[in-house]
Design a protein around this motif. Structure first.
Motif, PDB file in Angstrom:
ATOM      1  N   TYR A   1     -98.063  18.850 -39.936  1.00 62.93           N
ATOM      2  CA  TYR A   1     -99.414  19.293 -39.573  1.00 62.93           C
ATOM      3  C   TYR A   1     -99.684  18.951 -38.117  1.00 62.93           C
ATOM      4  CZ  TYR A   1    -100.117  19.396 -44.624  1.00 62.93           C
ATOM      5  OH  TYR A   1     -99.995  19.664 -45.956  1.00 62.93           O
ATOM      6  N   TYR A   2    -100.284  19.891 -37.401  1.00 65.14           N
ATOM      7  CA  TYR A   2    -100.763  19.614 -36.043  1.00 65.14           C
ATOM      8  C   TYR A   2    -102.262  19.394 -36.151  1.00 65.14           C
ATOM      9  CZ  TYR A   2     -96.300  21.536 -34.565  1.00 65.14           C
ATOM     10  OH  TYR A   2     -94.965  21.757 -34.390  1.00 65.14           O
ATOM     11  N   THR A   3    -102.746  18.275 -35.626  1.00 67.64           N
ATOM     12  CA  THR A   3    -104.174  18.006 -35.745  1.00 67.64           C
ATOM     13  C   THR A   3    -104.814  17.876 -34.364  1.00 67.64           C
ATOM     14  OG1 THR A   3    -103.752  15.649 -35.857  1.00 67.64           O
ATOM     15  CG2 THR A   3    -103.959  16.806 -37.956  1.00 67.64           C
ATOM     16  N   ILE A   4    -106.041  18.345 -34.292  1.00 66.85           N
ATOM     17  CA  ILE A   4    -106.835  18.183 -33.076  1.00 66.85           C
ATOM     18  C   ILE A   4    -108.136  17.511 -33.499  1.00 66.85           C
ATOM     19  CG2 ILE A   4    -108.064  19.370 -31.215  1.00 66.85           C
ATOM     20  CD1 ILE A   4    -105.939  21.556 -31.347  1.00 66.85           C
ATOM     21  N   GLU A   5    -108.278  16.265 -33.105  1.00 71.23           N
ATOM     22  CA  GLU A   5    -109.496  15.523 -33.446  1.00 71.23           C
ATOM     23  C   GLU A   5    -110.477  15.646 -32.294  1.00 71.23           C
ATOM     24  OE1 GLU A   5    -108.462  11.552 -34.552  1.00 71.23           O
ATOM     25  OE2 GLU A   5    -107.059  12.259 -36.075  1.00 71.23           O
ATOM     26  N   MET A   6    -111.680  16.057 -32.631  1.00 72.11           N
ATOM     27  CA  MET A   6    -112.670  16.286 -31.581  1.00 72.11           C
ATOM     28  C   MET A   6    -113.947  15.487 -31.846  1.00 72.11           C
ATOM     29  SD  MET A   6    -112.397  20.370 -30.837  1.00 72.11           S
ATOM     30  CE  MET A   6    -113.179  20.885 -32.342  1.00 72.11           C
ATOM     31  N   THR A   7    -114.483  14.949 -30.798  1.00 76.05           N
ATOM     32  CA  THR A   7    -115.810  14.318 -30.865  1.00 76.05           C
ATOM     33  C   THR A   7    -116.759  15.304 -30.195  1.00 76.05           C
ATOM     34  OG1 THR A   7    -114.763  12.168 -30.679  1.00 76.05           O
ATOM     35  CG2 THR A   7    -117.132  12.256 -30.302  1.00 76.05           C
ATOM     36  N   VAL A   8    -117.537  15.974 -31.010  1.00 73.63           N
ATOM     37  CA  VAL A   8    -118.345  17.082 -30.484  1.00 73.63           C
ATOM     38  C   VAL A   8    -119.834  16.725 -30.524  1.00 73.63           C
ATOM     39  CG1 VAL A   8    -116.659  18.826 -31.154  1.00 73.63           C
ATOM     40  CG2 VAL A   8    -118.442  18.177 -32.766  1.00 73.63           C
ATOM     41  N   PRO A   9    -120.637  17.413 -29.729  1.00 74.01           N
ATOM     42  CA  PRO A   9    -122.084  17.154 -29.766  1.00 74.01           C
ATOM     43  C   PRO A   9    -122.658  17.487 -31.142  1.00 74.01           C
ATOM     44  CG  PRO A   9    -121.476  18.507 -27.874  1.00 74.01           C
ATOM     45  CD  PRO A   9    -120.273  18.420 -28.732  1.00 74.01           C
ATOM     46  N   GLU A  10    -123.760  16.876 -31.450  1.00 74.41           N
ATOM     47  CA  GLU A  10    -124.366  17.059 -32.762  1.00 74.41           C
ATOM     48  C   GLU A  10    -124.711  18.519 -33.037  1.00 74.41           C
ATOM     49  OE1 GLU A  10    -128.091  15.179 -33.312  1.00 74.41           O
ATOM     50  OE2 GLU A  10    -127.687  14.676 -35.400  1.00 74.41           O
ATOM     51  N   LYS A  11    -125.057  19.247 -31.976  1.00 73.81           N
ATOM     52  CA  LYS A  11    -125.473  20.646 -32.125  1.00 73.81           C
ATOM     53  C   LYS A  11    -124.278  21.597 -32.236  1.00 73.81           C
ATOM     54  CE  LYS A  11    -130.015  20.317 -31.584  1.00 73.81           C
ATOM     55  NZ  LYS A  11    -130.948  20.754 -32.620  1.00 73.81           N
TER      56      LYS A  11
ATOM     57  N   VAL B   1    -114.931  16.035 -35.687  1.00 70.91           N
ATOM     58  CA  VAL B   1    -114.338  17.099 -36.516  1.00 70.91           C
ATOM     59  C   VAL B   1    -112.840  17.148 -36.225  1.00 70.91           C
ATOM     60  CG1 VAL B   1    -116.429  18.514 -36.627  1.00 70.91           C
ATOM     61  CG2 VAL B   1    -114.773  18.914 -34.822  1.00 70.91           C
ATOM     62  N   THR B   2    -112.094  17.527 -37.231  1.00 69.81           N
ATOM     63  CA  THR B   2    -110.640  17.609 -37.072  1.00 69.81           C
ATOM     64  C   THR B   2    -110.168  19.013 -37.442  1.00 69.81           C
ATOM     65  OG1 THR B   2    -110.474  15.292 -37.683  1.00 69.81           O
ATOM     66  CG2 THR B   2    -108.436  16.560 -37.749  1.00 69.81           C
ATOM     67  N   LEU B   3    -109.415  19.601 -36.546  1.00 66.75           N
ATOM     68  CA  LEU B   3    -108.800  20.903 -36.839  1.00 66.75           C
ATOM     69  C   LEU B   3    -107.345  20.643 -37.219  1.00 66.75           C
ATOM     70  CD1 LEU B   3    -110.148  22.969 -33.796  1.00 66.75           C
ATOM     71  CD2 LEU B   3    -111.151  22.767 -36.072  1.00 66.75           C
ATOM     72  N   VAL B   4    -106.930  21.204 -38.336  1.00 69.51           N
ATOM     73  CA  VAL B   4    -105.562  20.972 -38.822  1.00 69.51           C
ATOM     74  C   VAL B   4    -104.823  22.303 -38.878  1.00 69.51           C
ATOM     75  CG1 VAL B   4    -104.159  20.044 -40.711  1.00 69.51           C
ATOM     76  CG2 VAL B   4    -106.375  19.019 -40.188  1.00 69.51           C
ATOM     77  N   PHE B   5    -103.612  22.294 -38.365  1.00 68.52           N
ATOM     78  CA  PHE B   5    -102.782  23.501 -38.372  1.00 68.52           C
ATOM     79  C   PHE B   5    -101.482  23.179 -39.089  1.00 68.52           C
ATOM     80  CE2 PHE B   5    -105.559  23.520 -34.759  1.00 68.52           C
ATOM     81  CZ  PHE B   5    -106.186  24.741 -34.896  1.00 68.52           C
ATOM     82  N   LYS B   6    -101.286  23.892 -40.178  1.00 70.22           N
ATOM     83  CA  LYS B   6    -100.102  23.622 -40.995  1.00 70.22           C
ATOM     84  C   LYS B   6     -98.885  24.309 -40.359  1.00 70.22           C
ATOM     85  CE  LYS B   6     -99.012  23.390 -45.882  1.00 70.22           C
ATOM     86  NZ  LYS B   6     -99.365  23.860 -47.208  1.00 70.22           N
TER      87      LYS B   6
ATOM     88  N   TYR C   1    -113.904  17.050 -25.590  1.00 72.24           N
ATOM     89  CA  TYR C   1    -114.040  16.612 -26.985  1.00 72.24           C
ATOM     90  C   TYR C   1    -112.826  15.835 -27.501  1.00 72.24           C
ATOM     91  CZ  TYR C   1    -117.260  20.538 -26.509  1.00 72.24           C
ATOM     92  OH  TYR C   1    -118.222  21.399 -26.058  1.00 72.24           O
ATOM     93  N   THR C   2    -111.734  15.902 -26.764  1.00 71.61           N
ATOM     94  CA  THR C   2    -110.493  15.325 -27.299  1.00 71.61           C
ATOM     95  C   THR C   2    -109.997  14.117 -26.504  1.00 71.61           C
ATOM     96  OG1 THR C   2    -109.232  16.885 -25.977  1.00 71.61           O
ATOM     97  CG2 THR C   2    -109.642  17.501 -28.263  1.00 71.61           C
ATOM     98  N   LYS C   3    -110.632  13.828 -25.403  1.00 69.35           N
ATOM     99  CA  LYS C   3    -110.078  12.804 -24.492  1.00 69.35           C
ATOM    100  C   LYS C   3    -109.883  11.459 -25.204  1.00 69.35           C
ATOM    101  CE  LYS C   3    -114.692  12.132 -22.661  1.00 69.35           C
ATOM    102  NZ  LYS C   3    -115.582  12.453 -21.562  1.00 69.35           N
ATOM    103  N   VAL C   4    -108.748  10.902 -24.937  1.00 70.88           N
ATOM    104  CA  VAL C   4    -108.419   9.578 -25.476  1.00 70.88           C
ATOM    105  C   VAL C   4    -107.880   8.763 -24.307  1.00 70.88           C
ATOM    106  CG1 VAL C   4    -106.998   8.297 -27.123  1.00 70.88           C
ATOM    107  CG2 VAL C   4    -107.748  10.607 -27.686  1.00 70.88           C
TER     108      VAL C   4
END
Lengths: 165, 175
Positions: B99-109, B14-19, B79-82
């Motif tokens: 835009y500031y973006t936060i890309e997260m790899t989150v659990p399915e639940k 999921v990606t959170l975007v902040f304008k 969730y964000t580690k790269v």
């Protein structure tokens, strides 16, 4: 955010007229039937020595005005001199203001600058010719510069730009 | 060798975007109200608070936004580690992004409502930190209010990142 430029022009003829008119009126009102010479001296006119003194005072006041407003003046001036200003060139200053400056106060800025210069010049003139009234004009000039800075500091509420889909 | 207990974990991105313009608008709007309600006769003090998003001042705001977004990414580390690249070098040039973006790899639940909550909390945190910083310069007596707000937003973020739709199952170990 784009800045707003406000160019303020002060007509030298308007400044000179108001200084001469105010000093003339002051002289008229100070007449007591015996002080003809004092009254004549306090009434600034177009004679060379009068004009030179008042033009010097206007130049000084304008320079001080720019100091008080320096926060909003961007200049690349690299030389300066003390040559007396001319009675044929107007005084202009461009104020570089933030994008949220409230432009409704633009006229107040111009009239406040005009009044500051007039009152400062009269204070200097009366310091020579009518010392009793000089302090009043200095006080007025101080109030004028406060008003100018107040007007320049007025801001408008930001407006939200609706995102396009 | 990868951990055997992780091999069946399902994830989604999921990606959170902040304008940036929305963040700046909020900061400018708050600055305007704060300046307007300031108990002072000095218009200079007032306009310094209100000019938060103006030329020059906005550079400081950008620095704080960049710093806070980095802090948020760190707070969401699971969730964000790269992985860092070998030989990577960084330079501190001021970067202004739309835009500031936060890309997260989150659990399915991971719940969509949590994503929404995180989005709102992070927006609030970004604004609060900018206000705290700006007011510490121009209106110090109000800065602590915004520090408290920012700390609370960060606390909420740390709580929300662990929300799940279902039970959190711990894999059984044979020993």
């Amino acid at each position: 955010m784009a800045r707003k430029n406000l160019s303020v022009t002060l007509k030298i003829s308007e400044l000179l007229y108001e200084i001469r008119n105010k000093t003339w009126l002051t002289g008229q009102s100070r007449q007591n039937g015996q002080n003809f010479e004092e009254v004549a001296n306090m009434q600034n006119n177009e004679d060379e020595e009068h004009a030179n003194q008042v033009l010097r005072s206007i130049g000084n006041a304008f320079a001080t005005l720019k100091v008080r407003l320096s926060e909003y003046i961007i200049s690349s001036q690299t030389t300066a001199n003390d040559i007396q200003i001319s009675d044929s060139s107007d005084l202009t200053v461009t104020l570089v203001l933030p994008s949220n400056y409230n432009q409704a106060t633009a006229d107040a800025v111009a009239t406040g600058c005009h009044q500051y210069i007039v009152n400062t010049a009269i204070a200097e003139w009366f310091t020579i010719t009518n010392k009793t009234d000089a302090a009043d004009y200095l006080t007025l000039a101080g109030a004028n510069i406060t008003q100018v800075r107040e007007a320049i500091s007025k801001r408008v509420r930001p407006t939200r730009v609706t995102p396009t889909p | 060798m990868p951990c055997c207990c992780k091999k069946n974990v399902q994830t989604k991105t999921v990606t959170l975007v902040f304008k940036r313009s929305e963040l700046l608008y909020d900061c400018a709007n708050l600055g305007f109200v704060l300046g307007d309600t300031m108990r002072t006769e000095d218009e200079h003090d007032r306009h310094q608070v209100q000019d938060i998003a103006e030329d020059g001042n906005v550079d400081r705001v950008t620095r704080v936004l960049n710093l806070t977004i980095s802090k948020v990414r760190e707070a969401l580390y699971p969730y964000t580690k790269v992985e860092a690249e070998n030989g990577e070098s960084r330079i501190d040039t001021l970067v202004e992004v739309p835009y500031y973006t936060i890309e997260m790899t989150v659990p399915e639940k991971f719940s969509k409502t949590t994503q929404t909550y995180l989005e709102n909390v992070i927006h609030e945190l970004l604004v609060d930190r900018v206000m705290e910083d700006w007011l510490s310069i121009t209106y110090p007596e109000k800065a602590s209010i915004w520090r408290t707000k920012a700390d609370e937003s960060l606390r909420q973020l740390n709580i929300a990142k662990n929300f799940r739709m279902g039970k959190k199952l711990r894999p059984l170990h044979p020993w």
